[in-house]
Scaffold this active site. Structure first.
Site, PDB file in Angstrom:
ATOM      1  N   ASP A 248      39.785  -6.245 -67.420  1.00  0.00           N
ATOM      2  CA  ASP A 248      39.584  -7.552 -66.811  1.00  0.00           C
ATOM      3  C   ASP A 248      39.904  -7.391 -65.321  1.00  0.00           C
ATOM      4  OD1 ASP A 248      39.093 -10.211 -66.273  1.00  0.00           O
ATOM      5  OD2 ASP A 248      40.210 -10.965 -67.996  1.00  0.00           O
TER       6      ASP A 248
HETATM    7  C1  BGC Z   1      38.243 -13.465 -66.463  1.00  0.00           C
HETATM    8  C2  BGC Z   1      37.094 -12.737 -67.121  1.00  0.00           C
HETATM    9  C3  BGC Z   1      35.942 -12.596 -66.166  1.00  0.00           C
HETATM   10  C4  BGC Z   1      36.414 -11.879 -64.911  1.00  0.00           C
HETATM   11  C5  BGC Z   1      35.321 -11.634 -63.882  1.00  0.00           C
HETATM   12  C6  BGC Z   1      38.581 -12.880 -65.103  1.00  0.00           C
HETATM   13  O1  BGC Z   1      39.458 -13.717 -64.433  1.00  0.00           O
HETATM   14  O2  BGC Z   1      39.363 -13.434 -67.304  1.00  0.00           O
HETATM   15  O3  BGC Z   1      36.701 -13.408 -68.286  1.00  0.00           O
HETATM   16  O4  BGC Z   1      34.874 -11.920 -66.769  1.00  0.00           O
HETATM   17  O5  BGC Z   1      37.444 -12.663 -64.325  1.00  0.00           O
HETATM   18  O6  BGC Z   1      34.931 -12.782 -63.274  1.00  0.00           O
END
Ligand code: BGC
Length: 707
Positions: A248
């Site tokens: 993530d």
């Molecule tokens: C989220 C993810 C997301 C990523 C990219 C993170 O803060 O938890 O679900 O895909 O950001 O935007």
């Protein structure tokens, strides 16, 4: 090569041609967003969630990543004027109980991604709803591993059929937003295998996603993105997962995560260091990380590109925007759940009544949930209200209303009625107006956002008082809910009907009118339990609530695999609305229920009859309801079936043998204990239904997927 070699052979062959610079280039990603604090990037890059430069000389395309749980997002509106089809929330999708619909919406996402130049979708959130206040529950697919796994797998299939790589996330247990970056999620391993991990296992089996995204939180003391047990033992050794694992964004704290099984550091500028570049090279040079591990990670990434065909996208055909809007409308209507109805619904299109519509900004639009899944919809934004939180992701959150007005849709469909609007801001004034109407439709909303839990189960901003005073003034009151979570309804017995519309997406206004008027017969079923009180929930509040960002916290998932309806049943709680509940404007009866075995698979066979006077769709649900004398509750299968009035159909639902078992840690497999298993065919999880029993022998199913 595309003709003669498997994706694995091609990946091995191409990786062998790479220089080390090329290899390491694939192991970490950029965030091409021109926002303060983030590094610059080439002007030719489209602003999006992430980008990993490809290797042109070897035909490896840049990986261009977009969030897309509910539509292709446009972060901070940086791609001027670029809108997309906004689907309803994940809970609405799950409420359809219709994997065929998930294939269709997944394919829609794939087509739109491709047309905008993306080849990796960061969609597919399927963390189970363990708590009724989880801030991202709206994005996910409910509380049951079979339902969530099948719906996510179907969506992945749809997306990848368009040559776009799909992701499932967040692996694993990112089920609360409070302190998500420091939270340690504690769970018993066997319980984890039979719940959240099972959802991922089923989704991966079914959809074969090109990528898995790790979670922010720790699992049993180790950060999920660096957890050898999850990323190597479970995902690789047991499940034989062939794609790559990305982190993530901002979830990598150490170079060791690579050796533990993380293949790619996403949005690397958010972490303290770009660990998967220089620090990782140093590890390899010092012999602490085998070169083979680097080759392996690279091969996994490239293999997914080949397996999905992301290197062969070609020119994307133009998007049929009206067709996609129709799909969004269908998804919204099919996911709406008629929670209560004394016969006041459906409304009569020819009615000459005076109708007062109240609240929820229904005169301008429908609500959406905020976070990395926030879409800028094709229908336009009616309002974008700045919200905030003291720290974390939600500090820059907004409450975005999609310009799809339920009021307008009702006025257009009921031309003889006199339909007026009252914001509901002054409850007493509204109640006085309500007293003079023939019928009142109240739109109640509960906004949710990534980075923030919706702690508590009451509707915010005094809406419960508003509804109660309206219902007092006018007994003909209907409530339409747009919420990201279950809520309590202290006014339930005072209102005639309640429709759960979730966040219904860019066609939400019309979709709500479709259901209220019976243009579409509601067929959604709750993918999450609505408890009767906060005290029924396994954790009434998010652990760590109120603590500042960075505070270590722990959540003990003491309910283990007994998530959602299983927990409420085990505790003997009677929920407000059960998992699987949902009414229709017609009625369905089940009969002739038998369970038999066919070549090792148990099949539930029964007849569904539409005994009412309208065409509609039923979702018969098969549950395991007791093992011997021990009551249990476990969804074994479901199917959505459309039937004309009077029509009947015989259905066969095949059940996965693992669902009869418990996870046995010492043998790394699924253990089936000999005994009498009671199987129920029910309308929802609190319905005793029709039951039958089968005798099962002792058995064991390997937890290892064949190579
Ligand atoms: C989220 C993810 C997301 C990523 C990219 C993170 O803060 O938890 O679900 O895909 O950001 O935007």
């Amino acid at each position: 090569m595309t003709q003669v070699q498997s994706p694995d052979e091609r990946a091995r062959f191409v990786e062998a041609q790479m220089t080390d610079d090329e290899r390491f280039q694939l192991l970490h990603g950029f965030i091409p967003l021109a926002v303060p604090g983030l590094p610059e990037f080439p002007a030719s890059w489209t602003p999006c969630s992430g980008r990993i430069p490809g290797i042109e000389r070897l035909g490896i395309p840049d990986l261009v990543e977009t969030d897309a749980s509910l539509g292709i997002i446009n972060p901070f509106g940086l791609r001027k004027g670029d809108t997309a089809t906004a689907l309803p929330s994940g809970l609405a999708m799950a409420a359809s109980f219709d994997p065929a619909l998930a294939i269709e919406t997944g394919a829609l996402l794939g087509r739109e991604a491709k047309s905008k130049g993306f080849n990796v979708l960061l969609g597919g959130g399927l963390n189970l709803t363990r708590d009724p206040w989880g801030g991202r529950n709206f994005e996910y697919l409910g509380e049951d591993p079979l339902l969530a796994g099948r719906m996510a797998g179907a969506s992945v299939k749809g997306t990848q059929s368009e040559g776009v790589i799909a992701t499932v996330k967040h692996f694993s247990l990112n089920t609360q937003e409070t302190l998500r970056e420091t939270l340690d999620a504690r769970i018993d391993e066997a319980a984890h295998r039979a719940s959240d991990l099972l959802a991922f296992e089923l989704a991966i089996e079914e959809g074969k996603p090109g990528a898995v995204m790790g979670a922010y939180n720790k699992v049993n003391g180790t950060y999920a993105c660096g957890c050898h047990h999850l990323l190597t033992q479970v995902l690789r050794d047991d499940w034989n997962y062939l794609g790559w694992v990305m982190s993530d964004w901002g979830a990598v704290h150490d170079v060791s995560y690579f050796a533990n099984g993380l293949d790619q550091q996403s949005g690397a500028a958010l972490d303290k260091q770009i660990w998967f570049d220089k620090p990782l090279r140093a590890e390899v040079e010092a012999g602490r990380v085998p070169r083979q591990r680097v080759s392996e990670a690279v091969q996994r990434i490239v293999r997914s590109i080949y397996a999905v065909g992301a290197d062969r996208q070609g020119d994307a055909p133009p998007i049929d925007i009206p067709a996609h809007a129709n799909t969004a409308r269908k998804a919204a209507t099919d996911g709406m759940v008629l929670l209560q109805n004394d016969g006041v619904l459906p409304l009569d299109a020819d009615s000459r009544q005076r109708i007062l519509v109240v609240g929820g900004h229904a005169h301008v639009g429908v609500l959406s949930g905020f976070g990395s899944s926030q879409v800028m919809p094709n229908c336009g934004v009616a309002a974008s209200i700045p919200m905030s939180a003291p720290f974390g992701f939600a500090t820059r959150s907004r409450q975005v209303l999609f310009a799809s007005s339920p009021l307008r849709a009702l006025q257009e469909s009921m031309v003889n009625a006199k339909i007026l609007y009252d914001s509901g801001y002054f409850a007493q004034t509204t109640a006085a107006h309500a007293a003079n109407a023939d019928l009142v439709i109240v739109f109640a909303t509960q906004w949710s956002s990534e980075g923030l839990d919706t702690a508590g189960l009451m509707l915010p901003e005094g809406q419960d008082t508003l509804i109660a005073s309206i219902a007092e003034a006018n007994p003909n009151t209907i409530v339409v809910l747009q919420t990201g979570n279950p809520i309590l309804m202290p006014w339930l017995s005072k209102v005639r009907a309640v429709v759960q519309a979730w966040y219904p997406g860019e066609m939400g206004g019309s979709a709500i009118a479709d259901v209220l008027l019976g243009q579409v017969n509601p067929s959604g079923r709750l993918p999450i339990t609505f408890p009767s009180s906060l005290t029924q929930a396994p954790r009434p509040h998010p652990p760590g609530l109120g603590a500042i960002e960075g505070t270590p916290a722990q959540v003990d998932y003491h309910e283990g695999a007994e998530v959602g309806y299983r927990y409420y049943r085990q505790q003997g709680h009677k929920p407000q609305f059960a998992f699987g509940h949902g009414l229709s404007y017609t009625r369905f009866e089940h009969s002739g229920f038998v369970v038999f075995q066919d070549r090792g698979t148990w099949i539930a066979q029964f007849v569904v009859t539409n005994v009412g006077s309208r065409t509609g769709a039923d979702v018969p649900q098969v549950y395991l309801s007791a093992i011997g004398e021990r009551p249990v509750l476990r969804l074994l299968g479901f199917e959505k079936v459309h039937l004309a009035a009077g029509e009947q159909r015989t259905l066969h639902i095949a059940m996965d043998n693992r669902l009869f078992c418990h996870w046995e840690q010492k043998t790394s497999g699924w253990r089936q204990s000999a005994g009498r298993y009671q199987i129920a065919l029910a309308h929802h999880a609190s319905d005793a239904g029709l039951t039958t029993t089968i005798e099962l022998a002792d058995a064991w199913i390997s937890g290892r997927h064949p190579r």
